[in-house]
Design a protein around this motif. Structure first.
Motif, PDB file in Angstrom:
ATOM      1  N   ALA A  28       3.849 -22.855 -22.920  1.00 30.07           N
ATOM      2  CA  ALA A  28       2.837 -23.480 -22.065  1.00 30.07           C
ATOM      3  C   ALA A  28       3.445 -23.966 -20.754  1.00 30.07           C
ATOM      4  N   LYS A  29       4.638 -24.541 -20.828  1.00 30.28           N
ATOM      5  CA  LYS A  29       5.293 -25.051 -19.620  1.00 30.28           C
ATOM      6  C   LYS A  29       5.693 -23.926 -18.666  1.00 30.28           C
ATOM      7  N   LEU A  30       6.127 -22.810 -19.211  1.00 28.92           N
ATOM      8  CA  LEU A  30       6.679 -21.735 -18.388  1.00 28.92           C
ATOM      9  C   LEU A  30       5.622 -20.756 -17.893  1.00 28.92           C
ATOM     10  N   THR A  31       4.526 -20.615 -18.613  1.00 33.57           N
ATOM     11  CA  THR A  31       3.493 -19.650 -18.234  1.00 33.57           C
ATOM     12  C   THR A  31       2.954 -19.976 -16.842  1.00 33.57           C
ATOM     13  N   GLY A  32       2.926 -18.950 -15.999  1.00 27.58           N
ATOM     14  CA  GLY A  32       2.433 -19.130 -14.644  1.00 27.58           C
ATOM     15  C   GLY A  32       3.501 -19.509 -13.640  1.00 27.58           C
ATOM     16  N   THR A  33       4.714 -19.764 -14.102  1.00 22.77           N
ATOM     17  CA  THR A  33       5.805 -20.051 -13.182  1.00 22.77           C
ATOM     18  C   THR A  33       6.470 -18.751 -12.744  1.00 22.77           C
ATOM     19  N   ARG A  34       7.412 -18.862 -11.826  1.00 21.49           N
ATOM     20  CA  ARG A  34       8.147 -17.674 -11.377  1.00 21.49           C
ATOM     21  C   ARG A  34       9.232 -17.272 -12.369  1.00 21.49           C
ATOM     22  N   ARG A  35       9.462 -18.083 -13.366  1.00 17.08           N
ATOM     23  CA  ARG A  35      10.555 -17.827 -14.301  1.00 17.08           C
ATOM     24  C   ARG A  35      10.081 -16.880 -15.415  1.00 17.08           C
ATOM     25  N   ARG A  36       9.921 -15.642 -15.032  1.00 13.84           N
ATOM     26  CA  ARG A  36       9.287 -14.683 -15.932  1.00 13.84           C
ATOM     27  C   ARG A  36      10.166 -14.349 -17.134  1.00 13.84           C
ATOM     28  N   LEU A  37      11.470 -14.248 -16.919  1.00  8.41           N
ATOM     29  CA  LEU A  37      12.326 -13.922 -18.051  1.00  8.41           C
ATOM     30  C   LEU A  37      12.403 -15.091 -19.024  1.00  8.41           C
ATOM     31  N   ALA A  38      12.434 -16.304 -18.493  1.00  2.72           N
ATOM     32  CA  ALA A  38      12.409 -17.471 -19.365  1.00  2.72           C
ATOM     33  C   ALA A  38      11.109 -17.505 -20.172  1.00  2.72           C
ATOM     34  N   THR A  39       9.996 -17.125 -19.539  1.00  5.17           N
ATOM     35  CA  THR A  39       8.721 -17.064 -20.249  1.00  5.17           C
ATOM     36  C   THR A  39       8.787 -16.033 -21.364  1.00  5.17           C
ATOM     37  N   LEU A  40       9.427 -14.902 -21.092  1.00  2.00           N
ATOM     38  CA  LEU A  40       9.598 -13.885 -22.134  1.00  2.00           C
ATOM     39  C   LEU A  40      10.441 -14.414 -23.290  1.00  2.00           C
ATOM     40  N   GLN A  41      11.512 -15.117 -22.970  1.00  3.61           N
ATOM     41  CA  GLN A  41      12.360 -15.653 -24.030  1.00  3.61           C
ATOM     42  C   GLN A  41      11.588 -16.660 -24.881  1.00  3.61           C
ATOM     43  N   ALA A  42      10.831 -17.534 -24.224  1.00  3.09           N
ATOM     44  CA  ALA A  42      10.047 -18.522 -24.969  1.00  3.09           C
ATOM     45  C   ALA A  42       8.980 -17.842 -25.817  1.00  3.09           C
ATOM     46  N   THR A  43       8.379 -16.780 -25.287  1.00  3.65           N
ATOM     47  CA  THR A  43       7.370 -16.041 -26.055  1.00  3.65           C
ATOM     48  C   THR A  43       7.999 -15.358 -27.253  1.00  3.65           C
ATOM     49  N   ARG A  44       9.150 -14.764 -27.054  1.00  4.04           N
ATOM     50  CA  ARG A  44       9.871 -14.126 -28.161  1.00  4.04           C
ATOM     51  C   ARG A  44      10.168 -15.139 -29.255  1.00  4.04           C
ATOM     52  N   LEU A  45      10.570 -16.337 -28.854  1.00  2.43           N
ATOM     53  CA  LEU A  45      10.834 -17.399 -29.821  1.00  2.43           C
ATOM     54  C   LEU A  45       9.556 -17.832 -30.525  1.00  2.43           C
ATOM     55  N   LEU A  46       8.467 -17.964 -29.778  1.00  2.00           N
ATOM     56  CA  LEU A  46       7.189 -18.350 -30.374  1.00  2.00           C
ATOM     57  C   LEU A  46       6.729 -17.316 -31.394  1.00  2.00           C
ATOM     58  N   VAL A  47       6.923 -16.039 -31.098  1.00  2.00           N
ATOM     59  CA  VAL A  47       6.553 -14.991 -32.055  1.00  2.00           C
ATOM     60  C   VAL A  47       7.315 -15.176 -33.365  1.00  2.00           C
ATOM     61  N   SER A  48       8.598 -15.487 -33.275  1.00  2.00           N
ATOM     62  CA  SER A  48       9.391 -15.722 -34.483  1.00  2.00           C
ATOM     63  C   SER A  48       8.839 -16.912 -35.273  1.00  2.00           C
ATOM     64  N   CYS A  49       8.441 -17.968 -34.561  1.00  2.00           N
ATOM     65  CA  CYS A  49       7.899 -19.153 -35.231  1.00  2.00           C
ATOM     66  C   CYS A  49       6.564 -18.841 -35.896  1.00  2.00           C
ATOM     67  N   LEU A  50       5.700 -18.118 -35.205  1.00  2.00           N
ATOM     68  CA  LEU A  50       4.402 -17.762 -35.772  1.00  2.00           C
ATOM     69  C   LEU A  50       4.567 -16.886 -37.006  1.00  2.00           C
ATOM     70  N   ALA A  51       5.517 -15.952 -36.939  1.00  2.00           N
ATOM     71  CA  ALA A  51       5.771 -15.100 -38.096  1.00  2.00           C
ATOM     72  C   ALA A  51       6.287 -15.919 -39.273  1.00  2.00           C
ATOM     73  N   ALA A  52       7.089 -16.938 -38.995  1.00  4.65           N
ATOM     74  CA  ALA A  52       7.668 -17.762 -40.059  1.00  4.65           C
ATOM     75  C   ALA A  52       6.611 -18.553 -40.817  1.00  4.65           C
ATOM     76  N   VAL A  53       5.500 -18.882 -40.156  1.00  2.95           N
ATOM     77  CA  VAL A  53       4.437 -19.644 -40.831  1.00  2.95           C
ATOM     78  C   VAL A  53       3.294 -18.737 -41.274  1.00  2.95           C
ATOM     79  N   GLY A  54       3.483 -17.424 -41.195  1.00  4.00           N
ATOM     80  CA  GLY A  54       2.497 -16.481 -41.710  1.00  4.00           C
ATOM     81  C   GLY A  54       1.340 -16.174 -40.777  1.00  4.00           C
TER      82      GLY A  54
END
Length: 254
Positions: free
Chosen positions: A160-186
């Motif tokens: 949420a913090k990174l979305t819409g900023t110029r830090r696109r790769l950081a947003t990708l990294q955070a999204t990749r991490l979020l996907v792992s978290c979502l998968a972990a909780v089913g």
């Protein structure tokens, strides 16, 4: 061994995307790999932080892809020693994160950062995201269900913090991490939708390896998306992804 470094003003949010080229579009380009190897043979005593990341981190990734996990460990351990000698926290955080992603022996996971602050300089923000990524992945593997729910919230806040900023790769990294978290909780469907958005961005930037390098759970989700695309069962609410890109991801060496 003595180490020297030129401090780089180059934002890792951007420069890390350039490092994707070091392993190419699913291949290991000989000339670039030779440059990384030769720089390593010269020792860790020169270059800015971004070049040191290429030397140690990308070099380790190449060795891991070739099945040389002990060589990858050695390369990352050398990078950790250089980071400690030069007090380079960003390099240290990146080394720790890749050790965790490659499931190699690594130091104790760092604690979660007290808060998410993007108003600080880019290096500090990058280091905080890397440390949180490493800490969260440790909790997903070893923590309780309550801990997993807590870090899912942290990953959502990073996105949420990174979305819409110029830090696109950081947003990708955070999204990749979020996907792992979502998968972990089913929450697989939500995870796949989030991942599809990241795939679309990576396809635009021709970053073939970035998502598969995010760990086994990301690889499984990518395979699931590829199967859905092939079977024609792609959810209409998900971002459109070029079929050729997911096919290329499926074929790369892992």
């Amino acid at each position: 061994m003595r180490y020297h470094v030129r401090r780089s003003r180059f934002d890792l949010y951007q420069s890390d995307g350039g490092l994707e080229a070091a392993v190419g579009e699913g291949e290991i380009p000989g000339s670039r790999n030779k440059l990384i190897e030769e720089s390593y043979e010269l020792g860790g005593e020169g270059g800015d932080v971004d070049f040191m990341i290429a030397r140690f981190v990308v070099g380790a990734r190449i060795k891991a892809l070739r099945g040389d996990r002990s060589g990858a460990q050695e390369r990352l351990d050398e990078g950790a020693r250089a980071a400690a000698a030069l007090h380079l926290d960003r390099l240290r955080a990146r080394i720790d994160n890749d050790l965790a992603l490659l499931q190699l022996p690594h130091p104790p996971a760092p604690a979660l950062t007290p808060n998410i602050d993007l108003e600080v300089d880019a290096v500090t923000a990058t280091t905080a995201l890397l440390d949180d990524d490493t800490a969260i992945r440790h909790i997903l593997t070893h923590g309780s269900p309550e801990d997993t729910a807590r870090v899912l919230d942290r990953a959502q806040r990073w996105v949420a913090k990174l979305t819409g900023t110029r830090r696109r790769l950081a947003t990708l990294q955070a999204t990749r991490l979020l996907v792992s978290c979502l998968a972990a909780v089913g929450r697989d469907e939500e995870a796949k939708t989030r991942l599809a958005g990241a795939v679309a961005i990576c396809a635009e930037q021709r970053m073939l390896r970035y998502l598969p390098d995010g760990g086994e759970d990301i690889e499984k989700m990518l395979d699931a998306l590829h199967r859905e695309q092939l079977s024609g069962s792609w959810a209409p609410t998900r971002p459109t992804v070029p079929e050729s890109f997911l096919e290329s991801i499926a074929r790369i060496e892992r």
